[in-house]
Design an enzyme around this catalytic site. Structure first.
Site, mmCIF file in Angstrom:
data_model
loop_
_atom_site.group_PDB
_atom_site.id
_atom_site.type_symbol
_atom_site.label_atom_id
_atom_site.label_comp_id
_atom_site.label_asym_id
_atom_site.label_seq_id
_atom_site.Cartn_x
_atom_site.Cartn_y
_atom_site.Cartn_z
ATOM 1 N N ASP A 1 43.851 7.627 46.833
ATOM 2 C CA ASP A 1 43.888 7.121 45.460
ATOM 3 C C ASP A 1 43.254 5.733 45.453
ATOM 4 O O ASP A 1 43.784 4.804 46.073
ATOM 5 C CB ASP A 1 45.353 7.072 44.987
ATOM 6 C CG ASP A 1 45.486 6.692 43.517
ATOM 7 O OD1 ASP A 1 44.520 6.145 42.952
ATOM 8 O OD2 ASP A 1 46.575 6.947 42.939
ATOM 9 N N HIS A 2 42.128 5.634 44.748
ATOM 10 C CA HIS A 2 41.388 4.366 44.783
ATOM 11 C C HIS A 2 42.123 3.255 44.048
ATOM 12 O O HIS A 2 41.733 2.070 44.132
ATOM 13 C CB HIS A 2 39.994 4.544 44.166
ATOM 14 C CG HIS A 2 38.887 3.969 44.998
ATOM 15 N ND1 HIS A 2 38.956 2.698 45.544
ATOM 16 C CD2 HIS A 2 37.688 4.467 45.396
ATOM 17 C CE1 HIS A 2 37.848 2.445 46.210
ATOM 18 N NE2 HIS A 2 37.066 3.501 46.143
ATOM 19 N N ARG A 3 43.198 3.573 43.334
ATOM 20 C CA ARG A 3 43.967 2.527 42.667
ATOM 21 C C ARG A 3 44.810 1.725 43.657
ATOM 22 O O ARG A 3 45.126 0.561 43.414
ATOM 23 C CB ARG A 3 44.880 3.132 41.598
ATOM 24 C CG ARG A 3 44.145 3.805 40.449
ATOM 25 C CD ARG A 3 45.121 4.512 39.534
ATOM 26 N NE ARG A 3 45.836 5.602 40.228
ATOM 27 C CZ ARG A 3 46.743 6.380 39.646
ATOM 28 N NH1 ARG A 3 47.078 6.169 38.376
ATOM 29 N NH2 ARG A 3 47.331 7.333 40.336
#
Length: 475
Positions: free
Chosen positions: A445-447
């Protein structure tokens, strides 16, 4: 005097709203004991046997095998205090109410010992207030063979938009899955008559309405203005095209579809991958399993070693052992590693969870993986054993493939994928050699982190695969 009690489908936990009847374990007329399993149901997470908190004679069953029931719908009725199936029809509403009062002591005596706690059913005496049993369902005469009343067939009823069967009021639907299914097929729930208790609209009602709409569309196509006879002549004897098969998304398959769709729509994921020389890891495993005497022990699987490598990597990169609270706009870093591993079963893909994997060694992790895998194959995993994971390990190499870009198991933040380990040409110590090579992929998850963190995690995993001695630093 026997008292007839209604046993409803209990809340099986984990936010489940419905269950599918897989197999009845009792027949009408059977004598059941307190806490005896009476039906096997499949939820979106697991297959479980439901025990009945009452002891007595089964007088009616509700629902056929393969049908879905919402939580709170009647499962069966039990004549408490009876030693054999009742031989006469049930009394009227008023007399049934009187019998309920007169038989209260017997009901309390029969149900006081219930040990299995179901949500909505305590272990003590039943509450004094009982829901009145419908005469038409309870009053089924006893018969030597199982007698099941035919369920009403839901039909579309003409109604004015905004009305329920001609009257103003809310739509009687409990399950959000039923509402979504109706929306997807543009079915107006206000025009349906529910076949559930008190007119509750069930999934079977929506499925029936969908079939009726499709049949109506096909009939309209058949009755459309015909082409000239000359044009029809060549195809007059042609066979009708085969109808497409429709498979309902329910049970495990439906749960997987919902979770993967949510993951794709909510998580901005990215994937990085690397090839690693697993020759040293395979040699270390062979040495472990060949050891005997005080240093010997149970066999250690490759999956257990990779799981132990994952827990060591997550200790170095805790950003990937987290989840995102979208409502609060916060990243929640989790204190412990509950490691899920993907397992393919006859019922579909499931992800059992190894609790507190960060506190276990490879041998302990391997034993727990073996135990959970066996439960998964027999369909006996509980909902608690399928939820609460913080990171997932996906060994798709067992299917003979090299690589993949897996979908993150929502609401987790990452998943490590492992391809097959196979001999390939590889430069080793400056020379070309045949080595055992594996492809590793990390979807994250790039968040929760940037590519540098994800790359560092994957590189550390690859280093441990190529040089297992690296793990000695964390042992």
């Amino acid at each position: 005097m026997a008292q007839v009690l209604e046993f409803k489908l209990p809340d099986l936990g984990e936010g489940l709203t419905e269950a599918e009847i897989v197999r009845w374990l009792v027949e009408v007329g059977d004598v059941v004991a307190i806490d005896q399993p009476v039906v096997e149901v499949e939820t979106a997470k697991a297959m479980v046997e439901v025990p009945c908190p009452y002891g007595g004679v089964v007088t009616a069953r509700f629902g056929e095998e393969g049908s879905e029931l919402p939580v709170g719908a009647p499962l069966l009725t039990v004549a408490v205090g009876a030693t054999e199936a009742p031989a006469s029809p049930a009394p009227s509403t008023s007399s049934a109410s009187g019998a309920s009062s007169a038989g209260a002591p017997a009901a309390e005596e029969s149900s006081a010992g219930s040990g299995n706690v179901l949500v909505g059913y305590g272990t003590g005496a039943p509450a004094a207030r009982r829901r009145r049993i419908r005469p038409e369902r309870v009053g089924t005469p006893a018969a030597p063979a199982p007698v099941v009343e035919p369920e009403p067939v839901p039909v579309a009823v003409p109604a004015v938009a905004g009305e329920v069967n001609g009257q103003q009021g809310p739509v009687a639907v409990v399950s959000p899955l039923v509402r979504r299914l109706a929306r997807q097929h543009e079915i107006d729930l206000r025009r349906l008559t529910g076949s559930g208790p008190d007119g509750l609209i069930l999934r079977a009602d929506v499925d029936s309405a969908i079939r009726e709409a499709e049949e109506a569309a096909r009939a309209q196509t058949r009755t459309a203005p015909a082409e000239p006879a000359v044009a029809e002549a060549p195809t007059a004897g042609a066979a009708a095209p085969a109808a497409a098969e429709r498979i309902p998304l329910r049970g495990v398959r439906g749960a997987v579809a919902d979770k993967l769709s949510r993951s794709r729509s909510e998580i901005p994921d990215a994937t990085c991958w690397v090839d690693a020389d697993a020759t040293e890891l395979m040699a270390a495993r062979a040495a472990m399993n060949a050891a005997s005497g005080p240093s010997g022990g149970p066999k250690v699987s490759v999956l257990a070693l990779l799981a132990r490598i994952c827990t060591a990597a997550l200790a170095r990169y805790p950003e990937l052992n987290s989840t995102v609270d979208t409502a609060a706009r916060e990243i929640v870093r989790l204190p412990g590693v509950h490691l899920g591993f993907a397992a393919q079963t006859e019922r579909g893909l499931v992800v059992p969870v190894v609790r507190d994997a960060h506190t276990r060694n490879a041998e302990s992790i391997g034993a727990e993986i073996a135990r959970l895998t066996e439960l998964a194959r027999t369909g006996k995993l509980s909902p608690a054993q399928l939820t609460g994971g913080t990171f997932t390990l996906n060994n798709y190499g067992v299917f003979g493939v090299d690589g993949s870009t897996p979908i993150i198991n929502h609401p987790e933040a990452a998943m490590l994928g492992v391809g097959r380990i196979m001999p390939k040409p590889w430069v080793h110590n400056g020379e070309l050699a045949v080595r055992q090579v594996v492809q590793l992929s990390l979807t994250f998850d790039h968040r929760v982190c940037d590519g540098g963190t994800a790359g560092g995690f994957l590189r550390y995993v690859a280093d441990c695969v190529e040089q297992p001695a690296v793990l000695l630093r964390t042992l």
